[in-house]
Design a protein around this motif. Sequence first.
Motif, PDB file in Angstrom:
ATOM      1  N   GLU A  60     -45.290  82.021  70.057  1.00 39.69           N
ATOM      2  CA  GLU A  60     -46.293  81.939  71.127  1.00 39.69           C
ATOM      3  C   GLU A  60     -45.724  81.267  72.371  1.00 39.69           C
ATOM      4  O   GLU A  60     -45.969  81.715  73.501  1.00 39.69           O
ATOM      5  CB  GLU A  60     -47.514  81.167  70.619  1.00 39.69           C
ATOM      6  CG  GLU A  60     -48.267  81.897  69.500  1.00 39.69           C
ATOM      7  CD  GLU A  60     -49.318  81.019  68.846  1.00 39.69           C
ATOM      8  OE1 GLU A  60     -49.344  79.799  69.134  1.00 39.69           O
ATOM      9  OE2 GLU A  60     -50.104  81.548  68.040  1.00 39.69           O
ATOM     10  N   LEU A  61     -44.947  80.196  72.187  1.00 39.29           N
ATOM     11  CA  LEU A  61     -44.445  79.433  73.326  1.00 39.29           C
ATOM     12  C   LEU A  61     -43.352  80.177  74.079  1.00 39.29           C
ATOM     13  O   LEU A  61     -43.316  80.155  75.316  1.00 39.29           O
ATOM     14  CB  LEU A  61     -43.934  78.074  72.848  1.00 39.29           C
ATOM     15  CG  LEU A  61     -45.020  77.118  72.335  1.00 39.29           C
ATOM     16  CD1 LEU A  61     -44.419  75.938  71.601  1.00 39.29           C
ATOM     17  CD2 LEU A  61     -45.902  76.633  73.488  1.00 39.29           C
ATOM     18  N   LYS A 112     -38.393  72.910  75.150  1.00 41.85           N
ATOM     19  CA  LYS A 112     -38.185  74.291  75.600  1.00 41.85           C
ATOM     20  C   LYS A 112     -36.862  74.476  76.355  1.00 41.85           C
ATOM     21  O   LYS A 112     -36.205  75.516  76.214  1.00 41.85           O
ATOM     22  CB  LYS A 112     -39.346  74.766  76.474  1.00 41.85           C
ATOM     23  CG  LYS A 112     -39.417  74.172  77.862  1.00 41.85           C
ATOM     24  CD  LYS A 112     -40.561  74.814  78.656  1.00 41.85           C
ATOM     25  CE  LYS A 112     -40.647  74.245  80.059  1.00 41.85           C
ATOM     26  NZ  LYS A 112     -41.757  74.863  80.827  1.00 41.85           N
ATOM     27  N   GLN A 138     -45.616  78.824  66.297  1.00 44.04           N
ATOM     28  CA  GLN A 138     -45.611  78.120  67.581  1.00 44.04           C
ATOM     29  C   GLN A 138     -44.509  78.628  68.501  1.00 44.04           C
ATOM     30  O   GLN A 138     -44.726  78.869  69.687  1.00 44.04           O
ATOM     31  CB  GLN A 138     -45.405  76.619  67.351  1.00 44.04           C
ATOM     32  CG  GLN A 138     -46.644  75.841  66.984  1.00 44.04           C
ATOM     33  CD  GLN A 138     -46.415  74.349  67.104  1.00 44.04           C
ATOM     34  OE1 GLN A 138     -46.758  73.735  68.112  1.00 44.04           O
ATOM     35  NE2 GLN A 138     -45.851  73.748  66.086  1.00 44.04           N
ATOM     36  N   ASN A 186     -47.518  70.431  68.735  1.00 43.92           N
ATOM     37  CA  ASN A 186     -48.538  70.938  69.648  1.00 43.92           C
ATOM     38  C   ASN A 186     -49.378  69.765  70.161  1.00 43.92           C
ATOM     39  O   ASN A 186     -50.342  69.334  69.520  1.00 43.92           O
ATOM     40  CB  ASN A 186     -49.427  71.958  68.929  1.00 43.92           C
ATOM     41  CG  ASN A 186     -50.398  72.647  69.871  1.00 43.92           C
ATOM     42  OD1 ASN A 186     -50.765  72.101  70.916  1.00 43.92           O
ATOM     43  ND2 ASN A 186     -50.823  73.839  69.511  1.00 43.92           N
ATOM     44  N   THR A 214     -43.067  83.397  74.254  1.00 37.17           N
ATOM     45  CA  THR A 214     -43.782  84.476  74.956  1.00 37.17           C
ATOM     46  C   THR A 214     -44.441  83.948  76.222  1.00 37.17           C
ATOM     47  O   THR A 214     -44.422  84.598  77.266  1.00 37.17           O
ATOM     48  CB  THR A 214     -44.831  85.110  74.030  1.00 37.17           C
ATOM     49  OG1 THR A 214     -44.173  85.616  72.858  1.00 37.17           O
ATOM     50  CG2 THR A 214     -45.543  86.261  74.722  1.00 37.17           C
ATOM     51  N   SER A 215     -44.995  82.732  76.135  1.00 31.19           N
ATOM     52  CA  SER A 215     -45.654  82.134  77.302  1.00 31.19           C
ATOM     53  C   SER A 215     -44.656  81.825  78.416  1.00 31.19           C
ATOM     54  O   SER A 215     -45.048  81.696  79.579  1.00 31.19           O
ATOM     55  CB  SER A 215     -46.398  80.858  76.894  1.00 31.19           C
ATOM     56  OG  SER A 215     -45.492  79.793  76.630  1.00 31.19           O
ATOM     57  N   GLU A 216     -43.362  81.696  78.061  1.00 29.12           N
ATOM     58  CA  GLU A 216     -42.322  81.428  79.061  1.00 29.12           C
ATOM     59  C   GLU A 216     -41.754  82.711  79.657  1.00 29.12           C
ATOM     60  O   GLU A 216     -40.814  82.675  80.448  1.00 29.12           O
ATOM     61  CB  GLU A 216     -41.194  80.619  78.427  1.00 29.12           C
ATOM     62  CG  GLU A 216     -41.593  79.223  77.970  1.00 29.12           C
ATOM     63  CD  GLU A 216     -41.999  78.318  79.117  1.00 29.12           C
ATOM     64  OE1 GLU A 216     -41.459  78.495  80.227  1.00 29.12           O
ATOM     65  OE2 GLU A 216     -42.871  77.436  78.909  1.00 29.12           O
ATOM     66  N   TRP A 221     -43.454  70.618  73.804  1.00 33.76           N
ATOM     67  CA  TRP A 221     -42.775  71.818  74.288  1.00 33.76           C
ATOM     68  C   TRP A 221     -42.112  71.591  75.635  1.00 33.76           C
ATOM     69  O   TRP A 221     -41.042  72.133  75.912  1.00 33.76           O
ATOM     70  CB  TRP A 221     -43.754  72.978  74.355  1.00 33.76           C
ATOM     71  CG  TRP A 221     -43.162  74.269  74.862  1.00 33.76           C
ATOM     72  CD1 TRP A 221     -43.549  74.985  75.956  1.00 33.76           C
ATOM     73  CD2 TRP A 221     -42.081  75.014  74.275  1.00 33.76           C
ATOM     74  NE1 TRP A 221     -42.777  76.120  76.097  1.00 33.76           N
ATOM     75  CE2 TRP A 221     -41.867  76.163  75.087  1.00 33.76           C
ATOM     76  CE3 TRP A 221     -41.260  74.825  73.166  1.00 33.76           C
ATOM     77  CZ2 TRP A 221     -40.872  77.113  74.804  1.00 33.76           C
ATOM     78  CZ3 TRP A 221     -40.272  75.761  72.881  1.00 33.76           C
ATOM     79  CH2 TRP A 221     -40.088  76.893  73.701  1.00 33.76           C
TER      80      TRP A 221
END
Length: 357
Positions: free
Chosen positions: A25-26, A343, A22, A161, A28-30, A339
């Motif tokens: 992926e998270l 985050k 998780q 999630n 990277t998404s930021e 998140w």
Amino acid sequence: MHIGLIGPLPPPFGGMANQTKQLNELLTSEGLKVTLVRTNADYKWHWVTDLKGIRALARLLPYLLELWRVAGNVECMHVMANSGWSWQLYAAPAIWIGWIRKVPVVVNYRGGDAERYFKSSIRWVAPSLNKATVLVVPSMFLFQVFELFGYKAKVIPNIINLERFKFKPHLISNNRSLRLVITRNLEKIYGIDTAIHAVAILNSILIDVKLVIAGSGPLQDELKGLAETLELSHSVEFVGKLEPEEIAKLYYDADIMLNPATVDNMPNSVLEALACGLPVITTNVGGIPFIVKDNESALMVEPNNAQMLADAILKLVNDYDLYNKLAVNGFAVANQYGWCVVKEQWLGLYKELVDAS
């Protein structure tokens, strides 16, 4: 920023592996660049999987080489850590390599048996832990454990999630079948035998009770044997290790989630059940009391007490107002671990360490 993330990936699906996946992926998404170093990477040569001593070496050497390469390219290393051999074989080398290459190292420690492990092994853990730039734990429970041994930790919770585990209203009635669920590994510390004994007690009171156990582990045959001995083969179902999407469906189809663990830290399984609106009955061990409150967001029982667990299940079956209260309050607890909340803590910590270095 460029982050080196060191940890396991599924399969098997478990707490630390799921968190690593998780987070990768998270982040990277930021917009962060993440280079992942797996502690459970596939063996280069398949035949070594049957050779116990050699297979450890066959995994460790490529791991060390990859750590050295990655440490020379990233701005910060994030090491997922646990007790026992996992610490010595995977976390400690990552810390030392980061220290040698002058890269900030975040040790993200988890595991409910940390205090027991440190009491016997702190002399082996301390030299590596002292080289970490910062220690992060997911709960106040572990914060207090580390404090006992003279270490200051920062608390950043696990990530749930909330896109996968969404709230769904559950209905319960003592006039129909009762579906209970456990999603823990089949190991001694998770007290699954206590839950099976509780089902035996309930079977003489309720019309139809079904306990679904999703997990795998060394006690599978022993627990199946216990169910057969108690004549519960029709009431206890072992479905094996499930993927996260299947776990969510299991929660939606259940009436109550049980967590009969004797040792625990901050179980994602409990938080994910709460996120789905599923009331939880859990033991009051380890970090659990830091997550939920008894009779407010979950029901708490003593470990290894089948009668108390059965009584708590009956209490929920017969009190719909309490059942609904736990569902609503539990969902509110789970939302603290989304998140969107967590985050900022991770991104802020990375920036602080990179700027300081």
